[in-house]
Design an enzyme around this catalytic site. Structure first.
Site, PDB file in Angstrom:
ATOM      1  N   TYR A 162       0.771  -1.344  -0.150  1.00  0.00           N
ATOM      2  CA  TYR A 162      -0.185  -0.187  -0.057  1.00  0.00           C
ATOM      3  C   TYR A 162       0.818   1.101   0.021  1.00  0.00           C
ATOM      4  O   TYR A 162       1.988   1.140   0.159  1.00  0.00           O
ATOM      5  CB  TYR A 162      -0.994   0.084   1.230  1.00  0.00           C
ATOM      6  CG  TYR A 162      -0.508   0.348   2.533  1.00  0.00           C
ATOM      7  CD1 TYR A 162      -0.085   1.657   3.079  1.00  0.00           C
ATOM      8  CD2 TYR A 162       0.174  -0.671   3.078  1.00  0.00           C
ATOM      9  CE1 TYR A 162       0.351   1.803   4.361  1.00  0.00           C
ATOM     10  CE2 TYR A 162       0.734  -0.391   4.473  1.00  0.00           C
ATOM     11  CZ  TYR A 162       0.579   0.802   5.129  1.00  0.00           C
ATOM     12  OH  TYR A 162       1.480   0.925   6.098  1.00  0.00           O
ATOM     13  N   CYS A 163       0.249   2.364  -0.501  1.00  0.00           N
ATOM     14  CA  CYS A 163       0.839   3.477  -0.224  1.00  0.00           C
ATOM     15  C   CYS A 163      -0.174   4.585  -0.106  1.00  0.00           C
ATOM     16  O   CYS A 163      -0.917   4.201   0.704  1.00  0.00           O
ATOM     17  CB  CYS A 163       1.350   3.979  -1.715  1.00  0.00           C
ATOM     18  SG  CYS A 163      -0.073   4.271  -3.096  1.00  0.00           S
ATOM     19  N   LYS A 164      -0.259   5.773  -0.265  1.00  0.00           N
ATOM     20  CA  LYS A 164      -1.203   6.848   0.003  1.00  0.00           C
ATOM     21  C   LYS A 164      -2.653   6.436  -0.486  1.00  0.00           C
ATOM     22  O   LYS A 164      -3.634   6.404   0.255  1.00  0.00           O
ATOM     23  CB  LYS A 164      -0.800   8.097  -0.130  1.00  0.00           C
ATOM     24  CG  LYS A 164      -1.866   9.239   0.270  1.00  0.00           C
ATOM     25  CD  LYS A 164      -1.426  10.787  -0.113  1.00  0.00           C
ATOM     26  CE  LYS A 164      -2.260  11.730   0.385  1.00  0.00           C
ATOM     27  NZ  LYS A 164      -3.781  11.592  -0.187  1.00  0.00           N
TER      28      LYS A 164
END
Length: 454
Positions: free
Chosen positions: A413-415
């Site tokens: 995941y990221c933002k």
């Protein structure tokens, strides 16, 4: 006076054209310059001046391209020492055309050769009306002081303090500020999404312009700087030497699927620029995915670099756009593109890989099942992350896979999902086989009320 701001969102980069009495100047042009030429022709202007506020590190400028196509003179700070004909800009150097006066200020700090450009519109007032601040002053921030390779960040931060306080902050509050970048650029840390402001507003609201001693400013500006992508130094040198004209670059060839597969077997990297859903549904094995919808060129420079030969896999009407946007950061080794796209690859009976997605609801409460990888930047990680996640920022991901198991089911995941898709493709190319992209990333996680740790 004619005035136009151009904003290239994928690089968070601003450029400007000013015209008067049939003559125009362009400040900090992007590499492909047709828009300036078209607008100048429509307005009856001849571009006679091209101004570089500094040696840009995050993109390849169009200064040489524009000069070659118009005969314009190039102006750069006196410390730049470029490898092409130019006019050195020093304090007080002026360009006059029509009712416009452009007056240079030497403002070292972001880089040693940085300049700002005051604009006086004599039809309006004999006093400065605008200042083009390059990367010296942004809206809400100032330029990072670690991009001058012959000076320490502390030395440059001291120069930046002097430039701000002795030059820019001596100007009237009503002077409009026009910087070279907006939010998303790595040339600063705290940039606003606003594209203009005034010196008075920046004096009140910009953290870096608040009253403080030089001795306090220097550590504030040199602590916890974001990592500098490796391609930055290469782009700065390209801009100093004078980049190749676009017409001089080799043309990418259409490659049939079998030939594309052969090229990949001999070291060419496939770069897939299609939308995420299309990539996830089926892609060339080993391809790196960087979608055109985000900061495509910047991430390509950061994770691929400038030297790797590339094969473009794109929607058929976006092949040339993909190639052009790569040239904006100096990626010029595109050997070809997949003729007929992924449909032709599949019809040829060649294998495909998939990249499934995972919702935050599926991940929540069952994180122990997954090897969870957070690819955001350090400041984002420190602000809050999923418990048990392992932190591997995207721009360092391929350099260190320490602590990651290639055989474990892995959720990335990221933002919001853009960077994690890039990361998944990189991990897939490194042998990870059970990978899932977390849809919506940390934004979706927090919006759903799931806990974070700091």
């Amino acid at each position: 006076m004619y005035f136009q701001q151009y904003y290239l969102s994928c690089l968070a980069q601003a450029s400007y054209m000013i015209g008067s009495d049939g003559v125009a100047a362009v400040i900090d042009p992007q590499r492909d310059v047709d828009q300036y030429l078209e607008d100048a022709a429509r307005e009856g202007l001849k571009i006679a001046h091209v101004i570089e506020t500094h040696l840009h590190a995050d993109f390849v400028s169009g200064h040489r391209e524009l000069a070659a196509r118009t005969g314009a003179q190039i102006y750069m700070g006196s410390a730049a020492e470029p490898g092409f004909p130019h006019v050195p800009a020093r304090d007080g150097t002026e360009i006059r055309f029509g009712q416009v006066v452009l007056r240079f200020l030497e403002t070292p700090g972001h880089t040693p050769e940085s300049i700002c450009v005051l604009l006086v519109d004599l039809e309006h007032s004999p006093e400065p009306r605008m200042v083009f601040t390059g990367d010296t002053l942004f809206i809400g921030d100032v330029g990072r002081p670690d991009l001058g390779f012959a000076h320490t960040p502390q030395q440059l931060a001291g120069m930046l303090y002097d430039s701000l306080h002795q030059k820019l902050l001596s100007l009237p509050d009503e002077v409009a500020v026009y910087p070279a970048h907006g939010a998303g650029s790595l040339c600063g840390r705290n940039m606003s999404s606003d594209l203009t402001s005034t010196l008075g507003e920046q004096r009140r609201s910009n953290y870096a312009l608040q009253p403080m001693a030089r001795e306090a400013f220097i550590p504030m500006m040199t602590t916890d700087l974001p990592d500098r992508p490796e391609y930055f130094s290469r782009d700065a040198e390209l801009n100093r030497a004078g980049p190749a004209l676009l017409e001089e670059l080799p043309q990418a060839s259409p490659l049939a699927p079998a030939e594309a597969a052969e090229r990949m077997g001999s070291g060419v990297t496939a770069l897939d620029t299609r939308p995420a859903a299309q990539f996830g549904a089926g892609h060339v094995p080993g391809a790196i995915h960087i979608g055109l919808s985000g900061q495509f060129a910047s991430w390509a420079g950061a994770v691929i670099g400038l030297d790797r030969p590339l094969l473009i896999v794109a929607e058929q009407d976006r092949v040339q756009e993909s190639i052009l946007r790569l040239t904006r950061v100096g990626i010029e080794k595109v050997v070809g593109y997949l003729e007929g796209g992924i449909e032709a690859w599949e019809k040829a009976g060649l294998p495909l890989e998939q990249l499934p997605h995972l919702s935050v609801q599926e991940l929540s409460g069952n994180t122990g099942k997954w090897q969870v990888v957070d690819v955001r930047r350090p400041a984002e990680w420190q602000a809050g992350h999923i418990e048990g996640a392992k932190h591997h920022p995207l721009d360092h991901l391929t350099k260190s896979l320490e602590g990651l198991d290639t055989q474990a089911p892995t959720a990335v995941y990221c933002k919001s999902g853009y960077r994690s898709r890039i990361a998944c493709s990189l991990l897939q190319s490194r042998g990870f086989r059970e990978l899932y992209n977390v849809v919506g990333g940390m934004d979706a996680w927090t919006a759903s009320g799931y806990p974070v740790v700091r």
